[in-house]
Design an enzyme around this catalytic site. Structure first.
Site, PDB file in Angstrom:
ATOM      1  N   TYR A   1      98.810 -10.878  28.775  1.00 46.52           N
ATOM      2  CA  TYR A   1      99.149 -10.508  30.156  1.00 46.52           C
ATOM      3  C   TYR A   1      98.269 -11.280  31.139  1.00 46.52           C
ATOM      4  O   TYR A   1      98.767 -11.861  32.115  1.00 46.52           O
ATOM      5  CB  TYR A   1      98.985  -9.008  30.349  1.00 46.52           C
ATOM      6  CG  TYR A   1      99.454  -8.517  31.697  1.00 46.52           C
ATOM      7  CD1 TYR A   1     100.819  -8.432  31.974  1.00 46.52           C
ATOM      8  CD2 TYR A   1      98.550  -8.156  32.688  1.00 46.52           C
ATOM      9  CE1 TYR A   1     101.267  -7.990  33.217  1.00 46.52           C
ATOM     10  CE2 TYR A   1      98.985  -7.714  33.925  1.00 46.52           C
ATOM     11  CZ  TYR A   1     100.339  -7.630  34.187  1.00 46.52           C
ATOM     12  OH  TYR A   1     100.775  -7.199  35.423  1.00 46.52           O
TER      13      TYR A   1
ATOM     14  N   SER B   1      98.664 -10.658  39.237  1.00 50.12           N
ATOM     15  CA  SER B   1      97.878  -9.481  38.862  1.00 50.12           C
ATOM     16  C   SER B   1      96.393  -9.813  38.986  1.00 50.12           C
ATOM     17  O   SER B   1      95.988 -10.957  38.746  1.00 50.12           O
ATOM     18  CB  SER B   1      98.169  -9.059  37.420  1.00 50.12           C
ATOM     19  OG  SER B   1      97.293  -8.020  37.011  1.00 50.12           O
TER      20      SER B   1
END
Length: 267
Positions: free
Chosen positions: A142, A129
């Site tokens: 995350y 990501s």
């Protein structure tokens, strides 16, 4: 012969879009789901897989090899989102996120590498990501799990080159998928020191996902990687400003970059 591709998390979102796109291009694609029997009208062959369970991982890898004799490409796509003030995220949810986003892909690589080494070829694509390139407020876990997978990829890529195996990662930005509905949100606690600012960030994060890029962009990017004789170490796919934020982090002083992020998130 058609390349045999295994993509984790192939029942929805980016995984489904990528798997179906590759299948249409003539590849033999296996997707995965924790409960494939509940997935309606899947265009992919779905195998049962829980990336948090090493027995499930080994069974899935063995099953593809039993059916096809090899695995040419592993796409570690399965992942979960998580948001919240670090102070208020339950430890069990933090551990679950790392089990899914980091330890699961590591276990899958460990399971597939012996077969790839034996066939003297193979490609592993880790979906990370853009958030993994920077610590983002209320997305600390995350960012950390995806950032760790980026570094793992850099390391193992060098370790396996001598065996004819290529390993790379693709970092997407915000895409229009159903990930927001499957993300763990630490509850907004009434009277919390973070109540108002976290609620505002939660609204912003969901808004960005809902207005994100088309998942087909990821499918096209991954297809090009598969067709490339020498994949690069890193790929970024997303809106220009999301990718440019990585460049800014590289060239700006830390405190300046931090101030930009805090202004963006209205902190």
């Amino acid at each position: 012969m058609s390349k045999i591709i295994l993509i984790t998390g192939g029942s929805s979102g980016i995984g489904k879009a990528v798997g179906e796109f590759l299948q249409e291009k003539g590849y033999t694609v296996y997707g995965t789901s924790r409960n494939p029997e509940t997935v309606q009208n899947s265009k992919l062959k779905l195998l049962a897989l829980d990336v948090r369970n090493t027995n499930s991982i080994q069974f899935c890898i063995d099953e593809v090899i039993r059916l096809e004799g090899k695995i040419d490409v592993l796409i570690n796509n399965a992942g979960v989102g998580i948001t919240g003030p670090l102070e208020e995220i339950p430890m069990e949810e933090i551990k679950n996120n790392f089990d899914t986003n980091l330890f699961g892909p590591i276990a899958l690589m460990k399971a597939v590498l012996p077969a790839m080494r034996s066939q003297k070829s193979g490609l592993i694509i880790n979906v990370t990501s853009i958030a993994g390139y920077m610590g983002l407020p209320f997305r600390s876990i995350y960012s950390a799990s995806k950032g760790a997978l980026e570094l793992i990829t850099e390391s193992i890529r060098m370790e396996t080159k001598a065996f004819g195996i290529q390993i790379t990662n693709v970092a997407p930005g915000d895409f229009a998928t159903d990930i927001a509905s499957r993300r763990f949100h630490a509850p907004v606690q009434k009277g919390s020191a973070y109540e108002q600012v976290y609620q505002a960030q939660l609204d912003m994060v969901n808004e960005h996902v809902n207005s994100g890029s088309d998942p087909i962009d990821m499918a096209v990017a991954i297809a090009k990687i598969i067709e490339s004789p020498k994949p690069k170490v890193h790929y970024k796919v997303g809106a220009f400003m999301q990718k440019f934020s990585i460049v800014l982090k590289r060239i700006l002083p830390d405190t300046v970059y931090e101030k930009i992020l805090m202004n963006h998130y209205k902190l």
